[in-house]
Write an enzyme that holds these catalytic residues in place. Sequence first.
Site, PDB file in Angstrom:
ATOM      1  N   GLU A 227      15.384 -38.037  -0.073  1.00 15.65           N
ATOM      2  CA  GLU A 227      14.013 -37.424  -0.729  1.00 15.65           C
ATOM      3  C   GLU A 227      13.045 -36.844   0.239  1.00 15.65           C
ATOM      4  OE1 GLU A 227      12.230 -41.200  -2.479  1.00 15.65           O
ATOM      5  OE2 GLU A 227      13.992 -41.212  -3.758  1.00 15.65           O
ATOM      6  N   GLU A 322      21.083 -42.349  -6.130  1.00 18.96           N
ATOM      7  CA  GLU A 322      20.348 -43.255  -6.095  1.00 18.96           C
ATOM      8  C   GLU A 322      19.506 -43.423  -7.329  1.00 18.96           C
ATOM      9  OE1 GLU A 322      17.484 -43.705  -2.759  1.00 18.96           O
ATOM     10  OE2 GLU A 322      15.982 -44.232  -4.287  1.00 18.96           O
TER      11      GLU A 322
END
Length: 476
Positions: A227, A322
């Site tokens: 991220e 994810e």
Amino acid sequence: MKFFNPKPALLLSIYLLTGLVAFGQSKKVDFWLTNLDKSALFQQQAALTLNRHEVLEVPVVSINAKKRFQEIDGFGFTLTGGSAQHLMAMSKTARAALLKELFSTTGNGIGMAYLRVSIGASDLNEKVFSYDDLPQGQTDPEMQHFDLGPDRNDVIPILKEILAINPKMKILGSSWSPPVWMKDNGDTRGGSLKPEWYDAYAKYFMRYIQDMQKEGIRIDAITVQNEPLHPGNNPSLLMLAKDQAVFVKNHLGPAFEKAKINTKIIVYDHNADKPEYPISILDDPEAKKYVNGSAFHLYGGTIDALSKVRDAHPDRHLYFTEQWMGAPGNFEKDFPNHIKNLTIGATRNWARTVLEWNLTSNPQNRPFTDRGGCDRCLGGVTIDGDNITRNAAYYVVAHASKFVLPGSVRIDSGTNATIGRSPDDKLLNVAFLRPDGKKVLIVMNDSDTEKKFTIRDGANFVVASLKAGSVGTFVW
């Protein structure tokens, strides 16, 4: 001239005989079912029979094995530090039984074949750490103080037990943050990697891969940054696309090449709302030559963004890495949502992996880091001592992982118009051809009513039925 005109009964006999010669005996179709009301939770049903009796009065889900797409690497979870900690706290007997269930391809095992781990701490560790933490003001560009340290207590022992069950398990490593001394804010949370430490960070990745290999654990791939556009987590790092491109093409890629490290480099590893991030890196040919593909989460955007990246760079791979489920969990919402968007959606948009977030949790959803750790992340299974609760994510993964073996290829599938009917867009589906020649079809009834439908594979047909929201996996 007189032509021979056989009787209809004789014609039927010839037809049936040629059918048996061409297709052999009728095939049995294994059928595994999950219902939203939990009346069936990944339960095997009575086998169906695939035969040449054509049925047209219900919607038809057709399979076309001649039209093929991406190869599948596997389905699984992230083994966070907290997940490994919960497993280590179990008795050896209970842990061995659970790991066999999760990773074995025989018996009642669901055969997970792919795991993601954090390089250093993630936000589901008790404390933040890297493998080269130093007193303030000190640096270590040659990685002389590098040490896998905390992972030796839980992640590494658990990985060794898993690999003993499934030696072909593939492992993806993802970094949440470099060591603090490499960052411009001197903090585990946020900040950016200082350009003067790009080479040192490349060596950090190399040491991780090399030291894990010494433990008997091969890292199949790494993502450069988890991220990279979310610097609010703890740990975390802001890494813009232009900076990731420079890091990969001038530092990480050449370092791997020189050291003859064949671990795949995967970029991005963030939400589907920014496909331009990986595309911009792949648009740079000097960076692209080191990149195997791009990874995605789905906390923003839509899953078809993966296909946009594939359209721009069809010679590079896509991975889904994810998606979380929040505690205490909502099975009726979470299970169909993840099947629809991930199991079916991600694979139909070229993903080679589909990974759920954290493998295990405890009843308190601990551990998690301060200043940004996830305090509501529900594991695939909840561990309370030696007691196990299987949560929605477990069943999401099981419906694919037990049957879609690594090396399987996604094949064409879809609902066909039947006589007097339009294609049924509520029978969501995806199909695969396994290395052993078997076919797997996953179907979700995304409507509010029970649906009866026909599965068609060439000249063979079978009728099945799913309640509203239910999911079936069919194998033949």
